[in-house]
Design a protein around this motif. Structure first.
Motif, PDB file in Angstrom:
ATOM      1  N   ASN A  35       0.992  -1.197   0.024  1.00 28.93           N
ATOM      2  CA  ASN A  35      -0.139   0.158  -0.013  1.00 28.93           C
ATOM      3  C   ASN A  35       1.099   1.318  -0.028  1.00 28.93           C
ATOM      4  O   ASN A  35       1.562   1.840   1.066  1.00 28.93           O
ATOM      5  CB  ASN A  35      -0.852  -0.056   1.314  1.00 28.93           C
ATOM      6  N   TRP A  36       1.164   1.840  -1.058  1.00 28.73           N
ATOM      7  CA  TRP A  36       2.009   2.818  -1.314  1.00 28.73           C
ATOM      8  C   TRP A  36       1.453   4.247  -0.519  1.00 28.73           C
ATOM      9  O   TRP A  36       2.368   4.840   0.226  1.00 28.73           O
ATOM     10  CB  TRP A  36       1.905   3.441  -2.670  1.00 28.73           C
ATOM     11  N   ALA A  37       0.138   4.345  -0.330  1.00 24.21           N
ATOM     12  CA  ALA A  37      -0.274   5.600   0.732  1.00 24.21           C
ATOM     13  C   ALA A  37       0.015   5.334   2.074  1.00 24.21           C
ATOM     14  O   ALA A  37       0.658   6.158   2.642  1.00 24.21           O
ATOM     15  CB  ALA A  37      -1.751   5.652   0.522  1.00 24.21           C
ATOM     16  N   LEU A  38      -0.120   4.154   2.592  1.00 25.42           N
ATOM     17  CA  LEU A  38       0.213   3.766   4.079  1.00 25.42           C
ATOM     18  C   LEU A  38       1.977   3.813   4.124  1.00 25.42           C
ATOM     19  O   LEU A  38       2.290   4.305   5.335  1.00 25.42           O
ATOM     20  CB  LEU A  38      -0.007   2.317   4.383  1.00 25.42           C
ATOM     21  N   LEU A  39       2.664   3.491   3.038  1.00 20.32           N
ATOM     22  CA  LEU A  39       4.197   3.395   2.965  1.00 20.32           C
ATOM     23  C   LEU A  39       4.489   4.901   3.211  1.00 20.32           C
ATOM     24  O   LEU A  39       5.502   5.523   3.722  1.00 20.32           O
ATOM     25  CB  LEU A  39       4.676   2.826   2.010  1.00 20.32           C
ATOM     26  N   HIS A  40       4.120   5.779   2.465  1.00 17.68           N
ATOM     27  CA  HIS A  40       4.084   7.261   2.379  1.00 17.68           C
ATOM     28  C   HIS A  40       3.967   7.813   3.740  1.00 17.68           C
ATOM     29  O   HIS A  40       4.739   8.654   4.372  1.00 17.68           O
ATOM     30  CB  HIS A  40       3.449   7.943   1.251  1.00 17.68           C
ATOM     31  N   ALA A  41       2.670   7.590   4.387  1.00 18.90           N
ATOM     32  CA  ALA A  41       2.548   8.138   5.770  1.00 18.90           C
ATOM     33  C   ALA A  41       3.484   7.667   6.786  1.00 18.90           C
ATOM     34  O   ALA A  41       4.070   8.514   7.488  1.00 18.90           O
ATOM     35  CB  ALA A  41       1.043   7.541   5.905  1.00 18.90           C
ATOM     36  N   GLN A  42       3.527   6.337   6.550  1.00 16.30           N
ATOM     37  CA  GLN A  42       4.852   5.875   7.596  1.00 16.30           C
ATOM     38  C   GLN A  42       6.309   6.754   7.444  1.00 16.30           C
ATOM     39  O   GLN A  42       6.540   6.950   8.526  1.00 16.30           O
ATOM     40  CB  GLN A  42       4.932   4.209   7.617  1.00 16.30           C
ATOM     41  N   GLN A  43       6.562   6.757   6.030  1.00 20.39           N
ATOM     42  CA  GLN A  43       7.762   7.381   5.986  1.00 20.39           C
ATOM     43  C   GLN A  43       7.796   8.681   6.560  1.00 20.39           C
ATOM     44  O   GLN A  43       8.834   9.058   7.181  1.00 20.39           O
ATOM     45  CB  GLN A  43       7.959   7.428   4.347  1.00 20.39           C
ATOM     46  N   LEU A  44       6.677   9.337   6.427  1.00 15.14           N
ATOM     47  CA  LEU A  44       6.555  11.016   6.791  1.00 15.14           C
ATOM     48  C   LEU A  44       6.795  10.793   8.473  1.00 15.14           C
ATOM     49  O   LEU A  44       7.600  11.344   9.056  1.00 15.14           O
ATOM     50  CB  LEU A  44       5.341  11.525   6.385  1.00 15.14           C
TER      51      LEU A  44
END
Length: 446
Positions: A35-44
């Motif tokens: 899930n790219w959206a969850l990955l981006h949120a976790q990265q932030l």
């Protein structure tokens, strides 16, 4: 941490990032892995050393969805919540008007950034735009559904697969990559909610209960099992069996893809390189991303106004053609037309929540033939599709109906009554393709 490709991310407002936790507003992509959206949120969140939470807004009257769709979705979401909890990421299930619920949650928890996923449907795009205007923190939209992000692939409505395909194939290698894992989140949420029990949530929902649940197991694990089983046992015969409703030749993945319990990119990675996978990959990648493109750039995707000019003109010329049969919405829903094949397809959808892909085209075209107008036909086809199909309210469904009734992504064919230049399908044509009597007999046994 792995950085998500910038082409997947759209900034929806000009606000700055705050210092508080990162919130992922999960909507279309209801899974933890891939899930790219969850990955981006976790990265932030990791970069800022703050907690991460997932929220899901439950809108109880969403486009006519019934118990069938809500129950499948909520059972899958309960699995997602459990998987997230093991990673120190809570899932909050909010009930009510999505815009107000998200704004209130962000304010209450003093969130620093809101991340959400991409969906081309008007209602969802409207919610995201409204939220981005309301909030004074950065709002990022991440296309976690398409392999090549929709806005990056094309900035306009494509005429058809023949114009989209070369653009997509040129970019595919760049985006068809494997996913990094979501990690156990190092900054715990201070007061995580209790896990929700899907049965009690379903019990409280004011939804239409007359369309019953079906036995298909929901969730990411069931989706993965179905994908692996199809790759192993069905993919080799897909090219030859996929258009025969008498065979179990289709992938059975559409409900999992629709509810985001399976990433299309994961399915593509699993099938890529397997012999005889071309037709499946054409449907999974080209045709599916073409549907997102249509719904994203044509605001009238579910109306006659969304048809190409040649089709609207042609249907108008035949508007007053006599109809040998004309049925009411109630007769269509009850499956009591003069055509046993059409009735069987309708009954299969009502009972099982699915209809074979080839029959979906025939079903919709006959609704046009037996309705007073194309406008009436669109209303009936969409209402029935969204009420009974487990994968209703989906860009694929709206695009398929617009193709069948309005020539979207198709070309002009020979002129005939009622249809004008819209491609025609007949009962006799179906009989040449597959054993119609055997199909009808099978549905009568359900």
């Amino acid at each position: 941490m792995h950085h998500v490709q910038k082409e997947r991310i759209t900034t929806l407002n000009q606000a700055a990032h705050g210092t508080g936790p990162v919130i992922y507003w999960m909507s279309r992509d209801q899974r933890v892995s891939d899930n790219w959206a969850l990955l981006h949120a976790q990265q932030l969140a990791v970069e800022r050393r703050v907690p991460l939470a997932v929220v899901f807004t439950l809108s109880p009257a969403f486009l006519g969805a019934t118990l069938r769709q809500y129950a499948f979705m909520l059972r899958g979401l309960a699995d997602t919540a459990r998987s997230l909890r093991e990673l120190e990421i809570p899932l909050f299930l909010l009930r009510g008007a999505p815009v107000a619920e998200i704004a209130s949650f962000v304010s209450k928890h003093r969130a620093g950034t809101l991340v959400t996923d991409f969906d081309p449907l008007r209602i969802k795009a409207g919610w995201r735009k409204h939220v981005a205007r309301e909030l004074n923190i950065a709002v990022h939209e991440v296309d976690a559904h398409n392999i090549v992000p929709c806005h990056h692939l094309s900035q306009k409505q494509e005429y058809g697969a023949y114009t989209l395909r070369p653009k997509l194939l040129k970019l595919l290698a760049e985006f068809l990559t494997d996913f990094p894992p979501i990690i156990r989140h190092p900054f715990a949420w201070p007061d995580p909610p209790e896990p929700f029990e899907p049965l009690s949530v379903i019990g409280e929902l004011p939804v239409d209960r007359s369309v019953a649940e079906i036995a298909l197991p929901p969730g990411a694990a069931a989706a993965k099992n179905r994908l692996l089983s199809f790759i192993e046992n069905g993919l080799g015969q897909y090219n030859t069996l996929r258009n025969d409703p008498c065979c179990d030749g289709q992938s059975g993945l559409s409900p999992y893809l629709h509810f985001g319990q399976l990433a299309p990119q994961r399915a593509a990675l699993a099938a890529a390189g397997v012999p005889k996978a071309e037709e499946f990959l054409e449907e999974l990648i080209i045709r599916r991303e073409l549907s997102d493109n249509f719904c994203c750039y044509n605001n009238s995707y579910d109306q006659v106004a969304g048809f190409p000019a040649w089709a609207r003109k042609s249907l108008d010329l035949h508007r007053s053609d006599p109809r040998a049969y004309c049925y009411s919405p109630e007769q269509f829903e009850a499956g009591v037309t003069h055509d046993p094949l059409w009735n069987a397809a309708q009954h299969e959808m009502v009972i099982t929540g699915r209809m074979h892909g080839y029959l979906r085209m025939y079903w919709a075209k006959k609704i046009l033939e037996w309705s007073p107008s194309a406008e009436d036909a669109m209303k009936v086809a969409i209402a029935l599709n969204d009420r009974y199909q487990l994968d209703g309210r989906d860009p694929n469904g709206y695009t398929g109906i617009a193709w069948s009734i309005g020539g979207v992504h198709d070309r002009a064919w020979g002129e005939r009554p009622i249809f004008g230049k819209i491609r025609y399908m007949s009962n006799a044509g179906c009989k040449r393709k597959f054993d119609v009597a055997s199909y009808i007999a099978r549905i009568e046994r359900l």
